[in-house]
Design an enzyme around this catalytic site. Structure first.
Site, PDB file in Angstrom:
ATOM      1  N   GLU A 195      51.448  74.153  50.107  1.00 36.74           N
ATOM      2  CA  GLU A 195      52.006  72.920  50.664  1.00 36.74           C
ATOM      3  C   GLU A 195      51.765  71.688  49.782  1.00 36.74           C
ATOM      4  O   GLU A 195      51.292  70.657  50.257  1.00 36.74           O
ATOM      5  CB  GLU A 195      51.417  72.670  52.062  1.00 36.74           C
ATOM      6  CG  GLU A 195      51.741  73.789  53.032  1.00 36.74           C
ATOM      7  CD  GLU A 195      51.129  73.589  54.405  1.00 36.74           C
ATOM      8  OE1 GLU A 195      51.819  73.785  55.395  1.00 36.74           O
ATOM      9  OE2 GLU A 195      49.911  73.255  54.491  1.00 36.74           O
ATOM     10  N   ASP A 206      39.773  70.218  52.179  1.00 36.44           N
ATOM     11  CA  ASP A 206      41.148  69.924  52.587  1.00 36.44           C
ATOM     12  C   ASP A 206      41.336  68.415  52.598  1.00 36.44           C
ATOM     13  O   ASP A 206      40.465  67.677  52.110  1.00 36.44           O
ATOM     14  CB  ASP A 206      41.480  70.577  53.943  1.00 36.44           C
ATOM     15  CG  ASP A 206      42.943  70.992  54.004  1.00 36.44           C
ATOM     16  OD1 ASP A 206      43.802  70.115  53.882  1.00 36.44           O
ATOM     17  OD2 ASP A 206      43.217  72.193  54.159  1.00 36.44           O
ATOM     18  N   HIS A 260      46.543  69.219  49.322  1.00 32.96           N
ATOM     19  CA  HIS A 260      45.491  69.130  50.342  1.00 32.96           C
ATOM     20  C   HIS A 260      44.212  68.508  49.771  1.00 32.96           C
ATOM     21  O   HIS A 260      43.112  69.021  49.973  1.00 32.96           O
ATOM     22  CB  HIS A 260      45.185  70.528  50.914  1.00 32.96           C
ATOM     23  CG  HIS A 260      46.257  71.035  51.824  1.00 32.96           C
ATOM     24  ND1 HIS A 260      46.317  70.705  53.150  1.00 32.96           N
ATOM     25  CD2 HIS A 260      47.338  71.816  51.592  1.00 32.96           C
ATOM     26  CE1 HIS A 260      47.382  71.281  53.701  1.00 32.96           C
ATOM     27  NE2 HIS A 260      48.026  71.951  52.774  1.00 32.96           N
TER      28      HIS A 260
HETATM   29  C1  ACM Z   1      48.606  77.471  55.090  1.00 32.36           C
HETATM   30  O1  ACM Z   1      48.655  77.800  56.289  1.00 32.36           O
HETATM   31  N1  ACM Z   1      48.963  76.238  54.740  1.00 32.36           N
HETATM   32  C2  ACM Z   1      48.143  78.379  54.069  1.00 32.36           C
END
Ligand code: ACM
Ligand code: ZN
Length: 534
Positions: free
Chosen positions: A339, A195, A285
């Protein structure tokens, strides 16, 4: 207080209480239970027999489970035993089992290794809770009530996702969670290994990802946890010192799994019938990867997401996943895909060139192009791709599987299944176990329609199952993880295993209460059913 209760339980002082409530209280609720008269008594020197050599790891697993707390010497290796594991008409995909117990012994019959493992989980739950203690417990009668249980899961995918990125959990801590999962027949461990804050998996082609990217000085999240520890007078928010090392006078926090350690966890899970699904999130991420290898980002300055205009990014992604495929032998691998700050691609000449060259409409289609390219690569390596529900945006191939997580995007499952895509359900409205709880949360999960009610029979066939996600931002310790995850993981396990029509809160709650000593015996510091702490 809880640790005192745990230690009393594990020295056997609760045995009387437990005998009083001896009853069949299985979670998740089995398909059919016939209670018979009599009981089976476990004895020193007894043996576990197997009908087929492929069951040898299951026999050893059961032997270890039973001998720790009973202190008995239990034999394995023979064809016949007081506890008998039988593989009948093998069918890998069939997880059902039949468990028969009586005065003469225990027989677990199944069509697959996983079916046997499911039967072992039920057998564990028929024994007194002290069976879960790590050390020998005196003065317990190790009895199993006589029953015939016939059982099968409603959903094939019953999972937990763990995020060891925001805070690190060791191999031993991870294995412990796998044992907890096995007790409740949860069979998919989704491991979110990368991440923005860190890379937790060793990638030999890109060593800086872990030599640099697995460690950092305390960041805002870490300081936030420390503040909460003080404000709430709760040591479960303290950053464990064991994950801090000093480099050139600076304290760095972190850790990563070597490839050997990953193999160790995967093998441990396999014995317990659990598939490990790795996720190396792309293209968003990725701050830490972009900091370690600056050519990965559009601006060469370490800012996520990955630049999709450059061939070097595709080369990176494929080399990374090539190593991942060698470590995880399972069909499904997750690309993440959530995201993404796609706005950055609008400013990047390389990304714009890619959009033009591939005839794409916009940056959403650029992400979809990347996912499809990666899917071709996954498929060429015999894998199927999974991704968070944002992978639907900009178009999706039919063979990708979607994790529905955005609970407020209530049309995701409807749309994905209409297109013929499989879906794993984990909407944050029910399945985000890092979200804080009140005394109504457990019932909200148990009574909730995690499976959307507007799907046709054909669409329902595309629902693979469900999982809970444990995001790590506010979970720096296993103690805090326990508080967040238990006992609600037991509710999730039943939602996934037992058909909806057989899920009744009034029936579940007393069974759940009877499991609390079992959780205590496992050293799980669960959130009490009634408390004013979130
Ligand atoms: C997530 O909670 N961003 C998959
Ligand atoms: Zn770019």
């Amino acid at each position: 207080m809880k640790s005192i209760v745990k230690s009393l339980l594990c020295v056997g002082l609760f045995a009387w209480n437990v005998q009083m409530q001896a009853k069949v209280n299985i979670i998740p609720k089995p398909s059919q239970v016939e209670e018979l008269s009599g009981r089976f008594l476990l004895k020193n020197g007894m043996s576990i027999g197997i009908s087929d050599e492929s069951l040898a790891p299951a026999a050893t697993y059961l032997q270890e489970l039973l001998s720790k707390s009973t202190g008995f010497s239990i034999k394995t290796g023979g064809k016949a035993g007081k506890i008998q594991l039988n593989l009948v008409s093998p069918d890998e995909a069939d997880e059902s089992y039949i468990l028969e117990t009586g005065k003469k012994g225990v027989v677990i019959s199944a069509h697959s290794y996983r079916g046997i493992i499911n039967g072992i989980a039920t057998l564990r739950q028929l024994l007194p809770p002290e069976i879960e203690c790590d050390t020998k417990v005196q003065d317990v009668e190790w009895t199993v009530p006589a029953v015939r249980i016939q059982d099968r899961p409603n959903f094939h995918w019953r999972g937990l996702m763990l995020d060891p990125v925001r805070h690190f959990y060791s191999v031993e801590e991870t294995k412990r969670l796998l044992d907890d999962m096995a007790l409740y027949k949860l069979n998919k461990f989704h491991w979110h290994l990368t991440d923005d804050q860190a890379y937790r998996i060793e990638i030999k082609a890109y060593p800086a990802l872990t030599s640099m990217g697995a460690w950092h000085p305390f960041n805002g999240l870490d300081r936030g946890c420390l503040e909460r520890a003080g404000k709430e007078n709760n040591a479960a928010f303290l950053i464990p010192r064991k994950y801090i090392r000093e480099v050139d006078g600076q304290e760095l926090y972190g850790g990563f799994y070597t490839q050997d350690e990953i193999r160790e966890v995967v093998a441990y899970a396999a014995v317990r019938g659990i598939d490990v699904i790795p996720e190396l999130d792309m293209p968003g991420h990725n701050s830490v990867a972009c900091q370690c290898y600056t050519f990965l980002s559009c601006t060469n300055n370490g800012i996520s997401p990955l630049c999709l205009g450059r061939e070097t990014t595709l080369e990176f992604a494929q080399k990374v996943y090539k190593e991942v495929f060698q470590l995880f032998p399972y069909e499904y691998v997750s690309i993440g895909g959530d995201e993404v700050d796609r706005g950055r691609w609008a400013q990047c000449a390389d990304c714009q060139q890619r959009i033009k060259q591939e005839g794409l409409k916009d940056v959403s289609e650029l992400q979809a192009w990347f996912t499809k390219e990666m899917e071709k690569f996954f498929n060429a390596n015999g894998r199927r791709i999974l991704g968070w529900d944002e992978i639907l945006e900009g178009g999706l191939s039919k063979t990708a599987t979607v994790h529905w997580w955005r609970g407020d995007h209530t049309d995701v499952t409807q749309r994905a299944t209409q297109m013929g895509n499989e879906v794993v359900l984990c909407p944050f409205t029910f399945c985000y176990f890092d979200y804080s709880q009140d005394n109504g949360t457990l019932r909200h999960i148990y009574d909730g329609d995690i499976v959307p009610t507007d799907l046709s029979a054909e669409q329902l066939k595309l629902i693979k199952g469900m999982q809970a996600n444990i995001w790590g931002e506010w979970i720096p310790t296993v103690e805090r993880m326990h508080w967040q995850v238990f006992p609600r993981a037991l509710a999730l396990a039943e939602k996934a295993w037992t058909p909806r029509a057989d899920q009744q809160w009034e029936d579940f709650l007393p069974r759940l209460e009877s499991h609390l000593p079992r959780l205590e015996a496992r050293g799980i510091k669960y959130r009490p059913l009634q408390t004013n702490r979130p």
